[in-house]
Design a protein around this motif. Sequence first.
Motif, short mmCIF file in Angstrom:
data_model
loop_
_atom_site.label_atom_id
_atom_site.label_comp_id
_atom_site.label_asym_id
_atom_site.label_seq_id
_atom_site.Cartn_x
_atom_site.Cartn_y
_atom_site.Cartn_z
N SER A 45 -12.61 -22.14 39.84
CA SER A 45 -11.14 -22.66 40.14
C SER A 45 -9.88 -22.43 39.03
O SER A 45 -8.86 -22.05 39.42
N ALA A 46 -10.64 -22.42 38.03
CA ALA A 46 -9.41 -22.28 36.79
C ALA A 46 -9.87 -21.19 35.79
O ALA A 46 -11.21 -21.37 35.35
N ASP A 47 -9.05 -20.50 35.28
CA ASP A 47 -9.64 -19.29 34.24
C ASP A 47 -10.72 -18.52 34.55
O ASP A 47 -11.44 -18.38 33.65
N ALA A 48 -10.75 -18.06 35.75
CA ALA A 48 -11.97 -17.35 36.20
C ALA A 48 -11.98 -15.85 35.75
O ALA A 48 -11.12 -15.50 35.59
N ALA A 49 -13.32 -15.73 35.19
CA ALA A 49 -13.32 -14.33 34.84
C ALA A 49 -13.32 -13.42 35.98
O ALA A 49 -13.59 -13.78 37.16
N ASP A 50 -12.99 -12.10 35.61
CA ASP A 50 -12.53 -10.92 36.98
C ASP A 50 -13.55 -9.93 36.86
O ASP A 50 -14.07 -9.58 35.58
N GLY A 51 -14.31 -9.43 37.78
CA GLY A 51 -15.24 -8.14 37.87
C GLY A 51 -16.61 -8.78 37.52
O GLY A 51 -17.45 -7.85 37.06
N VAL A 52 -16.96 -9.76 37.44
CA VAL A 52 -18.31 -10.34 37.41
C VAL A 52 -18.70 -11.26 38.49
O VAL A 52 -17.94 -11.87 38.80
N SER A 53 -20.08 -11.27 38.89
CA SER A 53 -20.38 -11.97 39.79
C SER A 53 -21.56 -12.85 39.46
O SER A 53 -22.07 -12.62 38.28
N ILE A 54 -22.42 -13.33 40.28
CA ILE A 54 -23.56 -14.24 39.98
C ILE A 54 -24.75 -13.66 40.84
O ILE A 54 -24.71 -13.57 42.06
N VAL B 254 -20.15 -3.16 37.93
CA VAL B 254 -19.74 -1.65 37.05
C VAL B 254 -19.11 -1.94 35.94
O VAL B 254 -18.42 -3.14 35.88
N LEU B 255 -19.31 -1.08 34.86
CA LEU B 255 -18.79 -1.18 33.73
C LEU B 255 -17.11 -0.97 33.79
O LEU B 255 -16.64 -0.40 34.53
N GLY B 256 -16.54 -1.87 32.90
CA GLY B 256 -14.85 -1.61 33.04
C GLY B 256 -14.47 -2.94 34.13
O GLY B 256 -15.05 -3.29 35.03
N GLY B 257 -13.23 -3.13 33.92
CA GLY B 257 -12.52 -3.92 34.83
C GLY B 257 -12.63 -5.43 34.61
O GLY B 257 -12.60 -6.24 35.42
N LEU B 258 -13.49 -5.56 33.55
CA LEU B 258 -13.97 -7.03 33.34
C LEU B 258 -13.06 -7.96 32.57
O LEU B 258 -12.57 -7.19 31.63
N THR B 259 -12.62 -8.94 32.79
CA THR B 259 -11.66 -10.09 32.25
C THR B 259 -12.51 -11.19 31.84
O THR B 259 -13.48 -11.70 32.65
N ALA B 260 -12.37 -11.70 30.82
CA ALA B 260 -13.04 -12.92 30.37
C ALA B 260 -12.54 -14.23 31.04
O ALA B 260 -11.52 -14.16 31.60
N GLY B 261 -13.43 -15.10 31.11
CA GLY B 261 -13.09 -16.44 31.76
C GLY B 261 -14.30 -17.17 32.21
O GLY B 261 -15.31 -16.89 31.94
N ALA B 262 -14.01 -18.15 33.20
CA ALA B 262 -15.17 -19.07 33.74
C ALA B 262 -15.90 -18.20 34.92
O ALA B 262 -15.21 -17.49 35.59
N VAL B 263 -17.02 -18.55 34.93
CA VAL B 263 -18.10 -18.34 35.90
C VAL B 263 -18.61 -19.29 36.71
O VAL B 263 -19.24 -20.13 36.08
N GLN B 264 -18.48 -19.43 37.84
CA GLN B 264 -19.14 -20.43 38.78
C GLN B 264 -19.48 -20.14 40.28
O GLN B 264 -18.59 -19.43 40.61
N ALA B 265 -20.46 -20.45 40.74
CA ALA B 265 -20.76 -20.33 42.13
C ALA B 265 -21.45 -21.81 42.71
O ALA B 265 -22.03 -22.09 42.11
#
Length: 167
Positions: A98-107, A147-158
């Motif tokens: 919900s806050a500061d989420a990483a983009d371009g990554v899943s679980i 995919v490689l690229g398009g990744l931003t740092a941040g929190a990951v949660q599911a």
Amino acid sequence: MNSPRIVLFAALLAVAPNAFADSATLTISGRVLPGTCTLDAPAITLDPVNANDLTQGDNLLKAGVLNFTGCVGVAKAVLTFDGTAADGDAARWKNTASADAADGVSIALLAGTTGSTYLKRGDTGIDVPVSGTTASYALRAGYYLPVLGGLTAGAVQADIVVTADYE
């Protein structure tokens, strides 16, 4: 003087109906249903990873387990998984931090301690045999980079809802 009262009393007793006995059968029925267990799903905390260390696919898989305790009258638990699937990837789970989420990554969530069977939204009918009063179901979770690229740092949660039906 009392004789008219006695005659009246005797007449009333003579016309009173006799008491009858009656009986009925009380039927009691029911059904014993399968028992239940207490399901415990401890959180799986993934190790932090530098964005440049992620490779395409599964990364840093970490073991987890679903524990079933206090089982009574249960031969097996049947699992169903629900939650939010990753965008464009029904086999993985969306990062819903919900806050500061990483983009371009899943679980990624995988069944067992080895193998490549993904547990995904809508999976059902996964049998977990119960032995005595306990059972467990091993699984693994990790980062998934589509995919490689398009990744931003941040929190990951599911948040994944696991439902157990008992038989």
